[in-house]
Design an enzyme around this catalytic site. Structure first.
Site, PDB file in Angstrom:
ATOM      1  N   ASN A   9       0.861  -1.184   0.000  1.00 51.42           N
ATOM      2  CA  ASN A   9       0.000   0.000   0.000  1.00 51.42           C
ATOM      3  C   ASN A   9       0.896   1.232   0.000  1.00 51.42           C
ATOM      4  O   ASN A   9       1.505   1.574   1.010  1.00 51.42           O
ATOM      5  CB  ASN A   9      -0.904  -0.008   1.237  1.00 51.42           C
ATOM      6  CG  ASN A   9      -1.774   1.238   1.330  1.00 51.42           C
ATOM      7  OD1 ASN A   9      -1.942   1.967   0.357  1.00 51.42           O
ATOM      8  ND2 ASN A   9      -2.336   1.474   2.502  1.00 51.42           N
ATOM      9  N   LYS A  11       0.072   4.321  -0.307  1.00 52.19           N
ATOM     10  CA  LYS A  11      -0.557   5.499   0.280  1.00 52.19           C
ATOM     11  C   LYS A  11      -0.321   6.715  -0.644  1.00 52.19           C
ATOM     12  O   LYS A  11      -0.331   6.572  -1.857  1.00 52.19           O
ATOM     13  CB  LYS A  11      -0.067   5.714   1.711  1.00 52.19           C
ATOM     14  CG  LYS A  11      -0.251   4.449   2.563  1.00 52.19           C
ATOM     15  CD  LYS A  11       0.063   4.640   4.018  1.00 52.19           C
ATOM     16  CE  LYS A  11      -0.139   3.332   4.756  1.00 52.19           C
ATOM     17  NZ  LYS A  11       0.081   3.496   6.208  1.00 52.19           N
ATOM     18  N   HIS A  95      -9.333   1.114   5.481  1.00 53.80           N
ATOM     19  CA  HIS A  95      -8.030   1.294   6.124  1.00 53.80           C
ATOM     20  C   HIS A  95      -8.179   2.240   7.312  1.00 53.80           C
ATOM     21  O   HIS A  95      -9.016   3.150   7.307  1.00 53.80           O
ATOM     22  CB  HIS A  95      -7.022   1.852   5.116  1.00 53.80           C
ATOM     23  CG  HIS A  95      -5.612   1.821   5.608  1.00 53.80           C
ATOM     24  ND1 HIS A  95      -5.100   2.779   6.441  1.00 53.80           N
ATOM     25  CD2 HIS A  95      -4.605   0.934   5.378  1.00 53.80           C
ATOM     26  CE1 HIS A  95      -3.835   2.495   6.713  1.00 53.80           C
ATOM     27  NE2 HIS A  95      -3.501   1.387   6.083  1.00 53.80           N
ATOM     28  N   GLU A  97      -6.554   4.694   8.256  1.00 56.49           N
ATOM     29  CA  GLU A  97      -6.416   6.114   7.919  1.00 56.49           C
ATOM     30  C   GLU A  97      -7.695   6.667   7.304  1.00 56.49           C
ATOM     31  O   GLU A  97      -8.036   7.843   7.494  1.00 56.49           O
ATOM     32  CB  GLU A  97      -5.223   6.308   6.978  1.00 56.49           C
ATOM     33  CG  GLU A  97      -3.898   6.064   7.689  1.00 56.49           C
ATOM     34  CD  GLU A  97      -2.755   5.690   6.764  1.00 56.49           C
ATOM     35  OE1 GLU A  97      -1.673   5.397   7.283  1.00 56.49           O
ATOM     36  OE2 GLU A  97      -2.952   5.677   5.529  1.00 56.49           O
ATOM     37  N   GLU A 167      -4.744  -4.916  10.986  1.00 63.54           N
ATOM     38  CA  GLU A 167      -3.701  -3.916  11.178  1.00 63.54           C
ATOM     39  C   GLU A 167      -3.883  -3.239  12.536  1.00 63.54           C
ATOM     40  O   GLU A 167      -4.738  -2.356  12.672  1.00 63.54           O
ATOM     41  CB  GLU A 167      -3.771  -2.854  10.080  1.00 63.54           C
ATOM     42  CG  GLU A 167      -3.526  -3.385   8.682  1.00 63.54           C
ATOM     43  CD  GLU A 167      -3.324  -2.257   7.682  1.00 63.54           C
ATOM     44  OE1 GLU A 167      -2.263  -2.203   7.077  1.00 63.54           O
ATOM     45  OE2 GLU A 167      -4.243  -1.430   7.550  1.00 63.54           O
ATOM     46  N   GLY A 173       3.108   2.407  10.678  1.00 65.16           N
ATOM     47  CA  GLY A 173       4.002   3.528  10.448  1.00 65.16           C
ATOM     48  C   GLY A 173       4.773   3.980  11.672  1.00 65.16           C
ATOM     49  O   GLY A 173       5.423   5.022  11.651  1.00 65.16           O
ATOM     50  N   SER A 213       3.942  -2.216  10.141  1.00 67.70           N
ATOM     51  CA  SER A 213       5.406  -2.217  10.175  1.00 67.70           C
ATOM     52  C   SER A 213       5.993  -3.583   9.818  1.00 67.70           C
ATOM     53  O   SER A 213       6.929  -4.062  10.459  1.00 67.70           O
ATOM     54  CB  SER A 213       5.916  -1.751  11.546  1.00 67.70           C
ATOM     55  OG  SER A 213       5.535  -0.413  11.800  1.00 67.70           O
TER      56      SER A 213
END
Length: 255
Positions: A9, A11, A95, A97, A167, A173, A213
């Site tokens: 991904n 992003k 996701h 985010e 996730e 991240g 990660s």
């Protein structure tokens, strides 16, 4: 055995010259090595058409998001019709985010899952808890609530085209990673939930990816866990050498 997936991904990263170089390198690697795992890349939306042409089915392209609406006056959205017209077979849905920054709700994510499946696009359905929920011991309940809402209208037959990505938000991240034991425990919980919602065969067939990660140094141990079927990779997918190493790990774990 479930075929492992290594999905990148990107992003909102890479300008087009950078993206093209990375796509060409991945295509060359996959073409020459023929990995046993499935390779998926989710570049920014403007690159989707070019990416599908570069890969030519040697690897798959995913959108990072998809609209729950039919084509129409929805500025900035991407419909399933648009994705189908350029040969995109996967879309990331829900996701963290999209949930935290753009306010997507469980109900909205469920509509996106339904829309994608109806159009023949496989959703990579994301779920996961924030650190406070993990510390409070609420992580299983949080993920169960997310998945039950997203899969409410999804039939047993349709589940064959659903990929789930667990996730833990606190590991995305941050450089922090759920331990293989923590990741496996949650993947097992997700598989048990699917068994209760559908049946044993369905729960055993669905591929559940770990995201948070993932990097070459931890991929072998993560991918070797019995209920972890690969990874949804963020930062490491932006570097060719790292992503190639992850594909190798995914391929080796299929032996």
């Amino acid at each position: 055995m479930r075929t492992k997936i290594v999905a990148g991904n990107w992003k909102m990263n890479k300008n087009w010259p950078e993206a093209k170089e990375l796509l060409l390198n991945i295509n060359s690697f996959v073409s020459s090595r023929t990995p046993k795992c499935e390779v998926i890349v989710a570049p920014p939306a403007p690159y989707l058409d070019n990416a599908t042409q570069i890969f030519q089915s040697k690897a798959e392209i995913a959108a990072q998001n998809v609209s729950e609406f039919e084509p129409g006056a929805y500025t900035g959205e991407i419909s399933t019709d648009i994705l189908n017209s350029i040969g995109v077979k996967y879309s990331i849905v829900g996701h963290s985010e999209r949930r935290s920054i753009f306010g997507e709700t469980n109900e909205q994510i469920g509509k996106k899952v339904d829309k994608a499946l109806a159009a023949g696009i496989s959703p990579i359905l994301c779920c996961g808890e924030v650190l406070e929920e993990r510390k409070a011991g609420e992580h299983v309940d949080v993920v169960s609530t997310q998945l039950k809402a997203a899969l409410k209208n999804v039939s047993k037959d349709q589940m064959a085209n659903v990929v789930i990505a667990y996730e833990p938000v606190w590991a995305i991240g941050t450089g922090e990673t759920a331990s293989p034991k923590q990741a496996q425990e949650m993947h097992a919980e997700i598989r048990a939930l699917l068994r209760s919602m559908y049946d044993l065969d369905t729960s055993e067939a669905v591929r559940i990816l770990y995201g948070g990660s993932v990097k070459p140094s931890n991929a072998d141990e993560l991918f070797s866990q019995p209920d972890i079927d690969g990874g949804l990779v963020g930062g490491a997918s932006l570097n060719f050498d790292d992503f190639a190493a992850l594909i190798t790990s995914g391929s080796n774990s299929c032996k």
